[in-house]
Design a protein around this motif. Structure first.
Motif, PDB file in Angstrom:
ATOM      1  N   VAL A 192      41.854   8.284  16.049  1.00  0.00           N
ATOM      2  CA  VAL A 192      41.066   8.341  14.824  1.00  0.00           C
ATOM      3  C   VAL A 192      40.899   9.805  14.477  1.00  0.00           C
ATOM      4  CG1 VAL A 192      38.881   7.818  13.708  1.00  0.00           C
ATOM      5  CG2 VAL A 192      39.822   6.219  15.373  1.00  0.00           C
ATOM      6  N   TYR A 193      41.349  10.194  13.313  1.00  0.00           N
ATOM      7  CA  TYR A 193      41.172  11.572  12.866  1.00  0.00           C
ATOM      8  C   TYR A 193      40.045  11.612  11.841  1.00  0.00           C
ATOM      9  CZ  TYR A 193      45.368  12.945  15.334  1.00  0.00           C
ATOM     10  OH  TYR A 193      46.297  13.198  16.325  1.00  0.00           O
ATOM     11  N   ARG A 194      38.915  12.166  12.251  1.00  0.00           N
ATOM     12  CA  ARG A 194      37.756  12.256  11.365  1.00  0.00           C
ATOM     13  C   ARG A 194      38.052  13.222  10.226  1.00  0.00           C
ATOM     14  NH1 ARG A 194      35.582   7.657  13.031  1.00  0.00           N
ATOM     15  NH2 ARG A 194      35.132   7.661  15.257  1.00  0.00           N
ATOM     16  N   GLN A 195      37.681  12.821   9.019  1.00  0.00           N
ATOM     17  CA  GLN A 195      38.000  13.617   7.841  1.00  0.00           C
ATOM     18  C   GLN A 195      37.092  14.839   7.690  1.00  0.00           C
ATOM     19  OE1 GLN A 195      40.716  12.957   5.926  1.00  0.00           O
ATOM     20  NE2 GLN A 195      41.132  11.365   7.456  1.00  0.00           N
ATOM     21  N   PHE A 196      35.812  14.675   8.053  1.00  0.00           N
ATOM     22  CA  PHE A 196      34.856  15.786   7.929  1.00  0.00           C
ATOM     23  C   PHE A 196      34.975  16.447   6.551  1.00  0.00           C
ATOM     24  CE2 PHE A 196      35.562  15.955  12.695  1.00  0.00           C
ATOM     25  CZ  PHE A 196      34.378  15.291  12.996  1.00  0.00           C
ATOM     26  N   LYS A 197      34.766  15.652   5.517  1.00  0.00           N
ATOM     27  CA  LYS A 197      34.845  16.164   4.144  1.00  0.00           C
ATOM     28  C   LYS A 197      33.640  17.067   3.877  1.00  0.00           C
ATOM     29  CE  LYS A 197      38.372  13.535   2.577  1.00  0.00           C
ATOM     30  NZ  LYS A 197      39.602  14.133   2.070  1.00  0.00           N
ATOM     31  N   MET A 198      33.786  18.337   4.188  1.00  0.00           N
ATOM     32  CA  MET A 198      32.654  19.266   4.147  1.00  0.00           C
ATOM     33  C   MET A 198      32.092  19.449   2.739  1.00  0.00           C
ATOM     34  SD  MET A 198      34.149  22.039   6.885  1.00  0.00           S
ATOM     35  CE  MET A 198      32.735  23.147   6.750  1.00  0.00           C
ATOM     36  N   TYR A 199      32.948  19.317   1.721  1.00  0.00           N
ATOM     37  CA  TYR A 199      32.458  19.545   0.366  1.00  0.00           C
ATOM     38  C   TYR A 199      31.506  18.449  -0.101  1.00  0.00           C
ATOM     39  CZ  TYR A 199      36.678  16.688  -0.464  1.00  0.00           C
ATOM     40  OH  TYR A 199      37.653  15.727  -0.416  1.00  0.00           O
ATOM     41  N   ASN A 200      31.526  17.280   0.575  1.00  0.00           N
ATOM     42  CA  ASN A 200      30.599  16.207   0.220  1.00  0.00           C
ATOM     43  C   ASN A 200      29.298  16.257   1.016  1.00  0.00           C
ATOM     44  OD1 ASN A 200      32.180  15.019  -1.738  1.00  0.00           O
ATOM     45  ND2 ASN A 200      33.184  13.612  -0.337  1.00  0.00           N
ATOM     46  N   ASP A 201      29.206  17.181   1.959  1.00  0.00           N
ATOM     47  CA  ASP A 201      28.027  17.275   2.823  1.00  0.00           C
ATOM     48  C   ASP A 201      27.155  18.443   2.384  1.00  0.00           C
ATOM     49  OD1 ASP A 201      26.170  17.594   4.902  1.00  0.00           O
ATOM     50  OD2 ASP A 201      27.591  16.867   6.414  1.00  0.00           O
ATOM     51  N   PRO A 202      25.929  18.171   1.900  1.00  0.00           N
ATOM     52  CA  PRO A 202      25.072  19.259   1.415  1.00  0.00           C
ATOM     53  C   PRO A 202      24.697  20.257   2.503  1.00  0.00           C
ATOM     54  CG  PRO A 202      23.837  17.199   1.569  1.00  0.00           C
ATOM     55  CD  PRO A 202      25.284  16.858   1.770  1.00  0.00           C
ATOM     56  N   ARG A 203      24.901  19.886   3.762  1.00  0.00           N
ATOM     57  CA  ARG A 203      24.603  20.814   4.861  1.00  0.00           C
ATOM     58  C   ARG A 203      25.771  21.739   5.162  1.00  0.00           C
ATOM     59  NH1 ARG A 203      23.737  16.345   9.231  1.00  0.00           N
ATOM     60  NH2 ARG A 203      25.712  15.812   8.194  1.00  0.00           N
ATOM     61  N   LEU A 204      26.975  21.387   4.696  1.00  0.00           N
ATOM     62  CA  LEU A 204      28.182  22.129   5.056  1.00  0.00           C
ATOM     63  C   LEU A 204      28.871  22.784   3.869  1.00  0.00           C
ATOM     64  CD1 LEU A 204      29.723  19.547   7.576  1.00  0.00           C
ATOM     65  CD2 LEU A 204      28.300  21.533   8.107  1.00  0.00           C
ATOM     66  N   ASN A 205      28.620  22.311   2.668  1.00  0.00           N
ATOM     67  CA  ASN A 205      29.218  22.891   1.465  1.00  0.00           C
ATOM     68  C   ASN A 205      28.444  24.165   1.099  1.00  0.00           C
ATOM     69  OD1 ASN A 205      29.708  23.566  -1.277  1.00  0.00           O
ATOM     70  ND2 ASN A 205      30.376  21.483  -1.723  1.00  0.00           N
ATOM     71  N   ALA A 207      28.347  26.042  -1.495  1.00  0.00           N
ATOM     72  CA  ALA A 207      27.766  26.036  -2.839  1.00  0.00           C
ATOM     73  C   ALA A 207      26.494  25.208  -2.885  1.00  0.00           C
ATOM     74  CB  ALA A 207      28.785  25.499  -3.848  1.00  0.00           C
ATOM     75  N   LEU A 208      26.493  24.055  -2.185  1.00  0.00           N
ATOM     76  CA  LEU A 208      25.300  23.208  -2.171  1.00  0.00           C
ATOM     77  C   LEU A 208      24.194  23.822  -1.313  1.00  0.00           C
ATOM     78  CD1 LEU A 208      26.919  19.650  -1.863  1.00  0.00           C
ATOM     79  CD2 LEU A 208      26.133  20.854  -3.927  1.00  0.00           C
ATOM     80  N   VAL A 209      24.580  24.495  -0.247  1.00  0.00           N
ATOM     81  CA  VAL A 209      23.581  25.195   0.575  1.00  0.00           C
ATOM     82  C   VAL A 209      22.898  26.275  -0.249  1.00  0.00           C
ATOM     83  CG1 VAL A 209      23.266  26.729   2.555  1.00  0.00           C
ATOM     84  CG2 VAL A 209      24.729  24.719   2.773  1.00  0.00           C
ATOM     85  N   ALA A 210      23.700  27.018  -1.042  1.00  0.00           N
ATOM     86  CA  ALA A 210      23.136  28.077  -1.881  1.00  0.00           C
ATOM     87  C   ALA A 210      22.209  27.501  -2.940  1.00  0.00           C
ATOM     88  CB  ALA A 210      24.266  28.877  -2.531  1.00  0.00           C
ATOM     89  N   GLU A 211      22.609  26.351  -3.517  1.00  0.00           N
ATOM     90  CA  GLU A 211      21.752  25.700  -4.514  1.00  0.00           C
ATOM     91  C   GLU A 211      20.416  25.306  -3.916  1.00  0.00           C
ATOM     92  OE1 GLU A 211      24.467  23.513  -7.935  1.00  0.00           O
ATOM     93  OE2 GLU A 211      23.634  22.322  -6.301  1.00  0.00           O
ATOM     94  N   ALA A 212      20.448  24.779  -2.705  1.00  0.00           N
ATOM     95  CA  ALA A 212      19.226  24.309  -2.056  1.00  0.00           C
ATOM     96  C   ALA A 212      18.266  25.437  -1.752  1.00  0.00           C
ATOM     97  CB  ALA A 212      19.589  23.558  -0.766  1.00  0.00           C
ATOM     98  N   LYS A 213      18.789  26.631  -1.584  1.00  0.00           N
ATOM     99  CA  LYS A 213      17.947  27.780  -1.258  1.00  0.00           C
ATOM    100  C   LYS A 213      17.278  28.387  -2.482  1.00  0.00           C
ATOM    101  CE  LYS A 213      20.416  29.227   2.916  1.00  0.00           C
ATOM    102  NZ  LYS A 213      21.236  30.289   3.547  1.00  0.00           N
TER     103      LYS A 213
END
Length: 214
Positions: A192-205, A207-213
């Motif tokens: 099983v190869y986990r996709q780890f779609k980082m751009y969909n995760d607000p903790r890892l994207n 741009a989203l981290v910057a928005e949250a701050k």
């Protein structure tokens, strides 16, 4: 577990696409169905929803806001499609006896792979996902061959493309069956190869981290 053959999977894909009520809001499986079919259905459902949104996102006479809505839907359906693909792999690996059932969903599954088994770079679940997409391409190309608002040259060109798509699906189906056969015999395995779609995760994207701050 009775593992699904490529013939069963492609028949399921085509049967769903022939149903005017497809795709449903949720997949309802019979109690007699193997768990893997739940996720084959979820994968196909989300591929169908994704396909429709991709068409809409190419429009040129609507507002940017409309296209933004399409893009958000695309992200959602693509994530769900990938999640279902991973679950298909988990169920197939369990059915093949290649992974411990209780650890299959973790990031560190306990494998039961025989020594000397070759690692296949593409997973069986990814092949199921590709078969789903192929069924959508085949349906769309067949519809092009039936159009009455185009000339015969267009229809003939699409008939050639349709033949090639059917050939490609047949090739892929054979590869899926061969991989499962080899896995049963201990000659091959996949993971099983986990996709780890980082751009969909607000903790890892980022741009989203910057928005949250802000």
């Amino acid at each position: 577990m009775n593992l699904p053959t490529s013939a069963e999977i492609t028949a399921f894909h085509d049967r769903c696409l022939a149903d005017p009520a497809w795709p449903p809001t949720e997949i309802r499986m019979r109690e007699t169905d193997e768990p893997v079919w739940q996720w084959i259905g979820e994968n196909h459902r989300n591929n169908c929803l994704l396909w429709a949104e991709e068409d809409l996102a190419r429009r040129t006479t609507v507002s940017a806001e409309d296209i933004a809505v399409n893009k958000r839907h695309i992200d959602k359906f693509n994530q769900a499609r990938n999640d279902a693909t991973e679950r298909v792999d988990e169920q197939l690996l369990i059915g093949l006896g290649l992974v411990d059932t209780n650890s299959a969903r973790t990031d560190s599954p306990i494998s039961n792979i025989k020594a000397g088994s070759r690692l296949n770079s593409e997973t069986a679940g990814s092949m199921v996902d590709r078969l789903s997409i192929m069924s959508l391409k085949i349906r769309a190309m067949r519809q092009q061959t039936e159009r009455t608002d185009v000339d015969e040259a267009h229809r003939e060109s699409c008939r050639g493309k349709l033949a090639r798509l059917n050939e490609q699906r047949g090739d892929l189906a054979s590869c899926y069956d061969q991989l499962l056969d080899d896995a049963r015999l201990g000659r091959a395995h996949f993971k099983v190869y986990r996709q780890f779609k980082m751009y969909n995760d607000p903790r890892l994207n980022p741009a989203l981290v910057a928005e949250a701050k802000k």
